[in-house]
Design an enzyme around this catalytic site. Structure first.
Site, PDB file in Angstrom:
ATOM      1  N   ASP A 177      -2.085 -12.668 -26.379  1.00 31.80           N
ATOM      2  CA  ASP A 177      -3.243 -11.836 -26.064  1.00 31.80           C
ATOM      3  C   ASP A 177      -4.301 -12.649 -25.324  1.00 31.80           C
ATOM      4  OD1 ASP A 177      -2.106  -9.579 -27.243  1.00 31.80           O
ATOM      5  OD2 ASP A 177      -2.829 -10.137 -29.229  1.00 31.80           O
ATOM      6  N   ASP A 222       3.987  -4.422 -25.580  1.00 34.92           N
ATOM      7  CA  ASP A 222       3.261  -3.658 -26.608  1.00 34.92           C
ATOM      8  C   ASP A 222       2.284  -2.685 -25.944  1.00 34.92           C
ATOM      9  OD1 ASP A 222       2.393  -2.802 -29.050  1.00 34.92           O
ATOM     10  OD2 ASP A 222       1.339  -4.652 -29.593  1.00 34.92           O
ATOM     11  N   LYS A 268       1.983   0.460 -26.658  1.00 32.64           N
ATOM     12  CA  LYS A 268       1.496   1.478 -27.617  1.00 32.64           C
ATOM     13  C   LYS A 268       1.219   2.815 -26.924  1.00 32.64           C
ATOM     14  CE  LYS A 268      -0.441  -1.505 -31.184  1.00 32.64           C
ATOM     15  NZ  LYS A 268      -0.671  -2.793 -30.482  1.00 32.64           N
ATOM     16  N   ASP A 300       0.840   9.634 -25.932  1.00 32.21           N
ATOM     17  CA  ASP A 300       0.486  10.676 -24.963  1.00 32.21           C
ATOM     18  C   ASP A 300       1.516  11.802 -25.058  1.00 32.21           C
ATOM     19  OD1 ASP A 300      -0.686  11.946 -22.656  1.00 32.21           O
ATOM     20  OD2 ASP A 300      -1.419   9.964 -22.060  1.00 32.21           O
ATOM     21  N   PRO A 312       4.812  14.027 -24.120  1.00 32.95           N
ATOM     22  CA  PRO A 312       6.144  13.499 -23.803  1.00 32.95           C
ATOM     23  C   PRO A 312       6.324  13.124 -22.341  1.00 32.95           C
ATOM     24  CG  PRO A 312       6.343  15.334 -25.323  1.00 32.95           C
ATOM     25  CD  PRO A 312       4.889  15.251 -24.959  1.00 32.95           C
ATOM     26  N   ASN A 313       5.907  13.998 -21.434  1.00 34.00           N
ATOM     27  CA  ASN A 313       6.137  13.730 -20.010  1.00 34.00           C
ATOM     28  C   ASN A 313       5.449  12.440 -19.563  1.00 34.00           C
ATOM     29  OD1 ASN A 313       7.052  14.593 -17.284  1.00 34.00           O
ATOM     30  ND2 ASN A 313       4.841  14.612 -16.920  1.00 34.00           N
ATOM     31  N   THR A 372      -2.450  -2.115 -38.396  1.00 36.35           N
ATOM     32  CA  THR A 372      -2.766  -3.026 -39.511  1.00 36.35           C
ATOM     33  C   THR A 372      -4.270  -3.299 -39.625  1.00 36.35           C
ATOM     34  OG1 THR A 372      -2.118  -4.782 -37.990  1.00 36.35           O
ATOM     35  CG2 THR A 372      -0.554  -4.213 -39.714  1.00 36.35           C
TER      36      THR A 372
HETATM   37  O1  C5P Z   1      -4.081 -11.995 -33.567  1.00 36.39           O
HETATM   38  P1  C5P Z   1      -3.247 -11.172 -34.479  1.00 36.39           P
HETATM   39  O2  C5P Z   1      -2.225 -11.955 -35.266  1.00 36.39           O
HETATM   40  O3  C5P Z   1      -4.083 -10.265 -35.360  1.00 36.39           O
HETATM   41  O4  C5P Z   1      -2.431 -10.249 -33.489  1.00 36.39           O
HETATM   42  C1  C5P Z   1      -1.650  -9.166 -33.908  1.00 36.39           C
HETATM   43  C2  C5P Z   1      -1.031  -8.526 -32.724  1.00 36.39           C
HETATM   44  O5  C5P Z   1      -0.242  -7.438 -33.129  1.00 36.39           O
HETATM   45  C3  C5P Z   1      -2.036  -7.971 -31.707  1.00 36.39           C
HETATM   46  O6  C5P Z   1      -1.485  -8.197 -30.423  1.00 36.39           O
HETATM   47  C4  C5P Z   1      -2.088  -6.495 -31.993  1.00 36.39           C
HETATM   48  O7  C5P Z   1      -2.338  -5.739 -30.836  1.00 36.39           O
HETATM   49  C5  C5P Z   1      -0.692  -6.222 -32.530  1.00 36.39           C
HETATM   50  N1  C5P Z   1      -0.560  -5.127 -33.493  1.00 36.39           N
HETATM   51  C6  C5P Z   1      -1.230  -5.091 -34.681  1.00 36.39           C
HETATM   52  N2  C5P Z   1      -1.074  -4.039 -35.548  1.00 36.39           N
HETATM   53  C7  C5P Z   1      -0.238  -3.065 -35.254  1.00 36.39           C
HETATM   54  C8  C5P Z   1       0.471  -3.094 -34.072  1.00 36.39           C
HETATM   55  C9  C5P Z   1       0.296  -4.156 -33.200  1.00 36.39           C
HETATM   56  O8  C5P Z   1      -1.989  -6.019 -34.971  1.00 36.39           O
HETATM   57  N3  C5P Z   1      -0.025  -2.103 -36.114  1.00 36.39           N
END
Ligand code: C5P
Length: 223
Positions: free
Chosen positions: A11, A61, A63, A66, A68-69, A116
Site C-alpha cells: 500500500d 485488491d 474490492k 457495483d 453486475p455489468n 476488518t
Molecule cells: O496495513 P494492514 O496490515 O492493516 O493492511 C491490511 C490490508 O488488507 C490493506 O491493504 C487493506 O486494504 C486490506 N483489507 C483489509 N480488510 C479487509 C479486506 C482487505 O484490511 N476486509
C-alpha cells in the site's frame, strides 16, 4: 513442514517503495504473494508496474462493489494484468458474484466479507441488523453459492467460515502488537494460522519501518 502463506499488502504510490518491498521479501521461508490495492493500482505508475511483474503470486485488491455489468466490465478491463486473485465485495450481491466468476478464467475470485476495520458498532451505524459473526457466516454462504474461489474475513471468524466455505480463506487484520491502526478485528499471525487461515495479509506491520526486521518478528511469532 507445510509452508505458511503470506500476502504482503503493498500500500503505497511509490515505485521505489514497492521495489524495496519486493526485494526485501525475496528470500524468506514463507510462500509470498503481493497484494496491490486501491492506492497503488490508482497511482500513476501502478498499472504498468503490475503488468510487467513476472513470476510472482499477485492479488488485485480492487474490492469491486457495483452492479453486475459494471463488475464484469471492470474485471475485463484488468484482464491484461493477469492477477492470480481479484476481490469483489460479497455485498455486491449474488448476481454480481456469479457474473464475475463466470468470466474470471484463471483468476481466482475472492469475496470480501465484512471489512476488518469494522465491529458490531460500525455495522449498526451502517444499518445492518445482523451481528458481525452472523453476517460474515451469511456472506460465506453467498460466496459458496456463487462458487467463488476464496473469501476474505478476519482471523476471528475463520473457524465459523470454514464450516461453510471449503476453499481458500484469506485474513487481513493481522497484528503483532497493540499498534492496530484502523483495524478492529485483529489477531497475531500464529493465532490466524491456528484458526485455519490459508493466507494472512499483512501491510503496515511489515512495510512501515525496517522490512527485514519486521519479517523476522513475524516469523519469530510463528515459532
Ligand atoms: O496495513 P494492514 O496490515 O492493516 O493492511 C491490511 C490490508 O488488507 C490493506 O491493504 C487493506 O486494504 C486490506 N483489507 C483489509 N480488510 C479487509 C479486506 C482487505 O484490511 N476486509
Amino acid at each position: 513442514m507445510k509452508k505458511y502463506k503470506l500476502f504482503v499488502a503493498c500500500d503505497t504510490t511509490s515505485l521505489t517503495k514497492i521495489k524495496k518491498i519486493l526485494d526485501q521479501t525475496k528470500k524468506i521461508d514463507l510462500v509470498i504473494g503481493y497484494k496491490f490495492g486501491l492506492e497503488f493500482l490508482n497511482s500513476k505508475n501502478g498499472r504498468n508496474f503490475v503488468k510487467k511483474l513476472k513470476n510472482k503470486v499477485t492479488f488485485g485488491d480492487y474490492k469491486f462493489c457495483d452492479i453486475p455489468n459494471t463488475c464484469v466490465s471492470a474485471l475485463k478491463a484488468v484482464k491484461d494484468l493477469n492477477f492470480n486473485y481479484i476481490t469483489i465485495h460479497l455485498s455486491s450481491g449474488l448476481d454480481a458474484l456469479k457474473a464475475v466468476k463466470k468470466i474470471a478464467g484463471g483468476t481466482k475470485i475472492v469475496g470480501v466479507s465484512v471489512l476488518t476495520s469494522l465491529n458490531n458498532k460500525s455495522l449498526s451505524e451502517i444499518g445492518y441488523k445482523k451481528n458481525l459473526k452472523s453476517l460474515v457466516i451469511h456472506q460465506a454462504s453467498l460466496a459458496k453459492k456463487a462458487n467463488l474461489d476464496a473469501i476474505v474475513c478476519s482471523p476471528k471468524e475463520v473457524r465459523d467460515v470454514r464450516k461453510i466455505f471449503k476453499k481458500e480463506i484469506i485474513t487481513p487484520g493481522i497484528r503483532l502488537n497493540k499498534s492496530v491502526h484502523d483495524q478492529k478485528r485483529v489477531m497475531t499471525p500464529k493465532e490466524a494460522y491456528k484458526n485455519g487461515s490459508d493466507w494472512i495479509v499483512v501491510g503496515r506491520p511489515i512495510t512501515k519501518g525496517n522490512i527485514k526486521n519486521n519479517i523476522k518478528k513475524l516469523i519469530d511469532n510463528l515459532n
